[in-house]
Design a protein around this motif. Structure first.
Motif, PDB file in Angstrom:
ATOM      1  N   ALA A  77       1.020   5.483  -4.574  1.00 34.50           N
ATOM      2  CA  ALA A  77       2.062   5.332  -3.565  1.00 34.50           C
ATOM      3  C   ALA A  77       2.168   6.584  -2.691  1.00 34.50           C
ATOM      4  N   ILE A  78       2.137   7.747  -3.331  1.00 36.17           N
ATOM      5  CA  ILE A  78       2.221   9.007  -2.585  1.00 36.17           C
ATOM      6  C   ILE A  78       1.014   9.177  -1.670  1.00 36.17           C
ATOM      7  N   GLY A  79      -0.136   8.704  -2.131  1.00 35.95           N
ATOM      8  CA  GLY A  79      -1.365   8.904  -1.374  1.00 35.95           C
ATOM      9  C   GLY A  79      -1.573   7.956  -0.216  1.00 35.95           C
ATOM     10  N   THR A  80      -0.771   6.877  -0.131  1.00 33.97           N
ATOM     11  CA  THR A  80      -1.039   5.875   0.897  1.00 33.97           C
ATOM     12  C   THR A  80      -0.868   6.416   2.313  1.00 33.97           C
ATOM     13  N   LEU A  81       0.223   7.153   2.562  1.00 24.57           N
ATOM     14  CA  LEU A  81       0.450   7.680   3.906  1.00 24.57           C
ATOM     15  C   LEU A  81      -0.576   8.748   4.276  1.00 24.57           C
ATOM     16  N   PRO A  82      -0.867   9.727   3.388  1.00 28.82           N
ATOM     17  CA  PRO A  82      -1.960  10.655   3.709  1.00 28.82           C
ATOM     18  C   PRO A  82      -3.296   9.957   3.897  1.00 28.82           C
ATOM     19  N   ALA A  83      -3.552   8.901   3.121  1.00 28.72           N
ATOM     20  CA  ALA A  83      -4.818   8.171   3.278  1.00 28.72           C
ATOM     21  C   ALA A  83      -4.936   7.586   4.677  1.00 28.72           C
ATOM     22  N   GLY A  84      -3.827   7.017   5.165  1.00 29.61           N
ATOM     23  CA  GLY A  84      -3.853   6.473   6.512  1.00 29.61           C
ATOM     24  C   GLY A  84      -4.019   7.553   7.565  1.00 29.61           C
ATOM     25  N   ALA A  85      -3.294   8.684   7.392  1.00 29.93           N
ATOM     26  CA  ALA A  85      -3.375   9.765   8.379  1.00 29.93           C
ATOM     27  C   ALA A  85      -4.766  10.399   8.406  1.00 29.93           C
ATOM     28  N   ILE A  86      -5.343  10.634   7.219  1.00 27.01           N
ATOM     29  CA  ILE A  86      -6.679  11.240   7.153  1.00 27.01           C
ATOM     30  C   ILE A  86      -7.727  10.296   7.733  1.00 27.01           C
ATOM     31  N   SER A  87      -7.602   9.013   7.420  1.00 26.07           N
ATOM     32  CA  SER A  87      -8.551   8.038   7.958  1.00 26.07           C
ATOM     33  C   SER A  87      -8.453   7.968   9.475  1.00 26.07           C
ATOM     34  N   ARG A  88      -7.246   8.095   9.997  1.00 22.17           N
ATOM     35  CA  ARG A  88      -7.045   8.029  11.451  1.00 22.17           C
ATOM     36  C   ARG A  88      -7.600   9.273  12.136  1.00 22.17           C
ATOM     37  N   GLN A 142      -7.853   1.725  -2.308  1.00 22.48           N
ATOM     38  CA  GLN A 142      -7.121   0.566  -1.796  1.00 22.48           C
ATOM     39  C   GLN A 142      -7.408   0.321  -0.322  1.00 22.48           C
ATOM     40  N   GLN A 143      -7.803   1.369   0.398  1.00 21.70           N
ATOM     41  CA  GLN A 143      -8.131   1.221   1.815  1.00 21.70           C
ATOM     42  C   GLN A 143      -9.508   0.583   2.026  1.00 21.70           C
ATOM     43  N   TYR A 144     -10.290   0.453   0.956  1.00 21.55           N
ATOM     44  CA  TYR A 144     -11.626  -0.144   1.101  1.00 21.55           C
ATOM     45  C   TYR A 144     -11.545  -1.526   1.738  1.00 21.55           C
ATOM     46  N   ARG A 145     -10.557  -2.325   1.322  1.00 21.35           N
ATOM     47  CA  ARG A 145     -10.467  -3.697   1.832  1.00 21.35           C
ATOM     48  C   ARG A 145     -10.169  -3.700   3.320  1.00 21.35           C
ATOM     49  N   PHE A 146      -9.351  -2.742   3.784  1.00 19.48           N
ATOM     50  CA  PHE A 146      -9.069  -2.649   5.208  1.00 19.48           C
ATOM     51  C   PHE A 146     -10.288  -2.104   5.958  1.00 19.48           C
ATOM     52  N   ALA A 147     -10.990  -1.158   5.337  1.00 23.59           N
ATOM     53  CA  ALA A 147     -12.182  -0.593   5.974  1.00 23.59           C
ATOM     54  C   ALA A 147     -13.238  -1.662   6.203  1.00 23.59           C
ATOM     55  N   ALA A 148     -13.343  -2.600   5.269  1.00 23.74           N
ATOM     56  CA  ALA A 148     -14.308  -3.692   5.433  1.00 23.74           C
ATOM     57  C   ALA A 148     -13.968  -4.547   6.637  1.00 23.74           C
ATOM     58  N   ASP A 180       0.845  -0.209   2.134  1.00 25.17           N
ATOM     59  CA  ASP A 180       0.443   0.217   0.794  1.00 25.17           C
ATOM     60  C   ASP A 180       1.475   1.153   0.166  1.00 25.17           C
ATOM     61  N   PHE A 181       2.154   1.956   0.997  1.00 22.51           N
ATOM     62  CA  PHE A 181       3.225   2.813   0.472  1.00 22.51           C
ATOM     63  C   PHE A 181       4.339   1.958  -0.122  1.00 22.51           C
TER      64      PHE A 181
END
Length: 424
Positions: free
Chosen positions: A86-97, A146-152, A370-371
């Motif tokens: 849960a904590i990692g979802t927002l950083p995951a989105g920001a880093i991916s962006r 969890q972002q793998y599915r969106f990346a696909a 995801d958060f």
């Protein structure tokens, strides 16, 4: 002598800025890039997803050993993993962006390896809180998985997008075998220190995932490169489709986590063995990801909302079976139904969510979704041990029914609103 008139030089017509990246899918190339990425992500899912099944199968048992038999906090390592996600979802989105999917996924794989080694050290030293912290690190890395599915979906055409998502989720089939079999093979590797070898093996799996995601090619959308920011987040989240998709995703994942986290402890409490519990989790994870080979086709044929409704009904069926008895067959059947319900409910909700945002909004919306999902899932997994300790296995399963009914009601409301709009 008259000079010939010179024609004024015409400026070349500037080419309009393309609305999509050159690698953005149009469907004309047969989704070659999307298929390549989906295969790589499915393989990475099969390895990276094994971390979660390892912690789910062993975390409560390690916690019980370290806490000398107490069950009330034994599920904390699993809760810490989910909280880390849960904590990692927002950083995951920001880093991916900002840096791109590939960089984010590679960094997460390294963090997962570190989490596995730290967990092994904590087991050797019998440090419960350090073990929970290590599981949180692995959970943070899992936010990127969890972002793998969106990346696909990023490089897929609209027609291929549901299939691309389901392909990646199908990678969890192998994770359903890799994770529990890793537990069975490695739990006595450093005997008599039970499960220490399992987390060393988890670190090795993370390094394999690192090699896979390093080969991805996922361009950032042209709208993001050009600086477009999209609509305000509040406006996106106020859409009925976002609300219902998020609610159904949260319900599917949280109820699955609630029941699944308590199941290994309930099985041990009923006289079954650690191997029985690990194999039960294996069948559960196979049921979670196995249908993904055809879930995308089912969504395309029958619609997202119907598939989500079937998933919610299967979650209710799981609790019915669990309430019918406490034999091995009851536990395993319930876990299989629980996995199937999660697959249809969560993948269907994910596909619904992709209709609620524009390309330049995707990282932000996916991260917020995801958060929300994993924030509730963390609470559900923590409450699982408390409910089992103080109220029993029956209560854990009875709680499923009202939340399933509420989500089905929201889904029916969304379908009714859509039909009403078509008639008006």
């Amino acid at each position: 002598m008259t000079q010939p008139k010179t024609q004024p030089k015409t400026q070349p017509t500037p080419h309009p800025t393309p609305s999509v990246d050159p690698l953005t899918p149009t469907g004309l190339d047969g989704d070659r890039l999307a298929r390549r990425n989906a295969v790589l992500l499915a393989l990475a899912q099969s390895i990276g997803g094994a971390t979660a099944s390892i912690i789910i199968a062993t975390g409560p048992l390690v916690g019980t050993m370290m806490l000398h038999g107490s069950k009330s906090l034994a599920t904390l390592p699993v809760s810490a993993m989910v909280l880390g996600t849960a904590i990692g979802t927002l950083p995951a989105g920001a880093i991916s962006r900002r840096l791109g999917r590939r960089v984010g996924f590679m960094g997460a794989a390294v963090l997962s390896a570190c989490g596995g080694l730290l967990a092994a050290f904590a087991i050797f030293q019998s440090l419960f809180w350090l073990f929970a912290l290590a599981c949180m690190f692995s959970g943070f890395a899992a936010a990127f998985v969890q972002q793998y599915r969106f990346a696909a979906a990023d490089t897929a055409s609209e027609g291929f997008r549901p299939k691309a998502i389901s392909w990646v989720m199908a990678g969890g089939v192998l994770a359903g075998v890799v994770g529990p079999q890793t537990v069975i093979w490695s739990k006595d590797l450093f005997s008599p220190i039970l499960f220490a070898g399992t987390y060393v093996a988890q670190a090795g799996l993370a390094l394999i995932a690192l090699a896979l995601v390093s080969a991805l090619r996922i361009p950032r959308p042209a709208a993001v490169v050009a600086g477009a920011t999209g609509r305000p987040l509040a406006q996106i989240m106020a859409q009925p489709r976002f609300i219902v998709a998020a609610a159904c995703g949260i319900t599917s994942y949280a109820l699955m986590s609630l029941v699944m986290t308590a199941t290994p402890l309930a099985m041990i409490g009923c006289g079954l063995t650690e191997t029985d519990a690990a194999l039960g989790i294996q069948w559960h994870v196979l049921a979670m990801f196995g249908p993904s080979f055809f879930t995308g086709n089912l969504i395309t044929r029958f619609g997202k909302e119907r598939i989500v409704a079937i998933g919610l009904a299967l979650l209710a069926a799981c609790s019915m079976v669990a309430l019918a008895g406490v034999e091995l067959a009851h536990f395993w059947t319930a876990l299989i139904l629980l996995g199937l319900g999660w697959n249809f409910g969560f993948i269907g909700a994910t596909a619904m969510l992709t209709d609620a945002y524009r390309p330049e909004e995707r990282n932000m919306v996916q991260a917020v979704n995801d958060f929300l999902v994993f924030g509730v899932v963390a609470s559900a997994s923590f409450l699982s041990g408390q409910l089992l300790e103080h109220f029993g296995w029956t209560t854990v399963n009875v709680i499923v029914f009202p939340f399933v009914a509420l989500s089905l009601g929201l889904l029916g409301w969304l379908v009714f609103q859509g039909r009403k709009g078509q008639l008006s």
